[in-house]
Design an enzyme around this catalytic site. Sequence first.
Site, PDB file in Angstrom:
ATOM      1  N   LYS A  78      14.018  30.338 -17.548  1.00  0.00           N
ATOM      2  CA  LYS A  78      13.351  29.535 -16.519  1.00  0.00           C
ATOM      3  C   LYS A  78      12.753  28.287 -17.172  1.00  0.00           C
ATOM      4  O   LYS A  78      12.179  28.376 -18.271  1.00  0.00           O
ATOM      5  CB  LYS A  78      12.258  30.402 -15.878  1.00  0.00           C
ATOM      6  CG  LYS A  78      11.546  29.785 -14.684  1.00  0.00           C
ATOM      7  CD  LYS A  78      10.540  30.797 -14.108  1.00  0.00           C
ATOM      8  CE  LYS A  78       9.844  30.333 -12.854  1.00  0.00           C
ATOM      9  NZ  LYS A  78       8.955  31.356 -12.276  1.00  0.00           N
ATOM     10  N   SER A 153       9.653  32.357  -7.490  1.00  0.00           N
ATOM     11  CA  SER A 153      10.020  31.041  -7.960  1.00  0.00           C
ATOM     12  C   SER A 153      11.074  31.041  -9.074  1.00  0.00           C
ATOM     13  O   SER A 153      11.605  29.982  -9.401  1.00  0.00           O
ATOM     14  CB  SER A 153       8.781  30.309  -8.474  1.00  0.00           C
ATOM     15  OG  SER A 153       8.233  30.980  -9.593  1.00  0.00           O
ATOM     16  N   SER A 177       7.124  36.345  -8.755  1.00  0.00           N
ATOM     17  CA  SER A 177       8.229  35.398  -8.943  1.00  0.00           C
ATOM     18  C   SER A 177       9.436  35.873  -9.734  1.00  0.00           C
ATOM     19  O   SER A 177      10.449  35.180  -9.760  1.00  0.00           O
ATOM     20  CB  SER A 177       7.709  34.116  -9.578  1.00  0.00           C
ATOM     21  OG  SER A 177       7.200  33.280  -8.574  1.00  0.00           O
TER      22      SER A 177
END
Length: 487
Positions: A78, A153, A177
Amino acid sequence: MDLHNLTLVQVRDLLDNQQITSRQLTDYYLKRLEKYDSYIHSCLFIDYAEARRVADLADERLARGERGGVLGIPYIVKDNILTKGLKTTAGSKMLADYVAPYDATVISRLKQAGAVLVAKANLDEFALGSSTENSAFGPTHNPYNLSMVPGGSSGGSAAALAADFCTFALGSDTGGSVRHPASLCGVVGYRPSYGAISRHGLVAMASSLDAIGILAHSATDVATIMGVIAGPDKYDATASLVLEAPTRVSQTINWTNIKIGWPAEYFGPGLDSEVADNLSQIKNLLLDKGATILPVNLPLTSYGVSAYTVINMAEVSSNLARFDGLRYGHQTGGSNLLETYLNNRGNGFGAEAKRRIMLGTYFLSAGEGGSYYKKAQIVRAMISREFKEIFTQVDYLFTPTTPTAAFPLGAKVNDPLSLYLEDSLLTPASLAHLPAVSIPIGWTSANLPIGGQIIGKRRDDYKVLTLAQAIQDIIDLPSQSLTWETN
Ligand code: GLN
């Protein structure tokens, strides 16, 4: 050789038995990224040359007889986790050109162990969101239906893994997330006990909640990766937990010793009927195996999102204060200092970041601190206590991960509250610092993945992963084809 959708365990065997090289595997993923990521937009940066160079180095180590762990295994991270020499944008215009001067601890540990970093994954700006639509660089699409969100996310990480662009991925989980996109993309997503994985080099969002998490195809894979990245770190005082790692997640489980709580509040109104039906099927499978399933109550569950939202926004407002564009980050400039701050922050941050900065500042303001932040902390302590009491009766809780499967892109962008409620079943474990993992447990009639969540006692991470793997084994979920994929 068919390299499609291999687990880390399978890839490990192929590498260790010299049936493939790390370079071949890396090329397989890089080619897929090149060919297909225009459909998904899971990644922001792909470092082809560096990935190939690192894969060749791993092959040299393998040729010298080194084996095991993550040596030679390609992964995606990420883009709020710092990587030296490769951009880290946190999905924000504020950091659009930022290149970190050092690696996050998880990255340096993976590097040392010989894993191959392939790409940086898309995310909601500063990890604020549940759909990956808050990215300054455009949304990610769900690989199982391109008009649907991947969740968020860490939507880029989950989508990349589901699209078979890597063997595993890293994300971050503050209020869900990692688990949320894992559920919507049909992969395993694990949030560790708070403090089990160093956050040094993770762009801070809400520090009393932030955790780096792991996305993989199986819970056993997650445990292998934990073995490499978990453990104390002198650069992160909160990384203090030492978990006793089994050498391998146990392949057998004594079901008659397994006590699982089935909390009524996680099956309330708003739960999609297909998700509910799927969960009851899983319950029957577990009962058939001989597990004990106890109906339990966690009456404070519905306060999770409110407490989380206040604590989250307060901490976000203080963590994002450092981004002013003066030393690094987005610069619009201005004719005096105040104007410079206003312009840099006004143009650098997106709408959700601004919303949380403003609300969080209000929650912390002198007149309101007592009524919001302190109250939310009291509720948080009560939620933790409630879990503690339940865990004297059962060892695990089983719940849906999300109330519904993936929803259409655009459906909730103008309705922040409905997006916050996406995390209603995820924030309680975050607030209580408990380990939790989402595993794929079924498909809707529209061929979208359904996820189930297992929550365990603090420090029981490996027990949670062992049960997760055992459940994955009994479900033995069929895979679905990816419609955009052509050969
Ligand atoms: N969706 C939640 C939020 O927007 C959780 C985000 C996260 O865990 N990073 O706050």
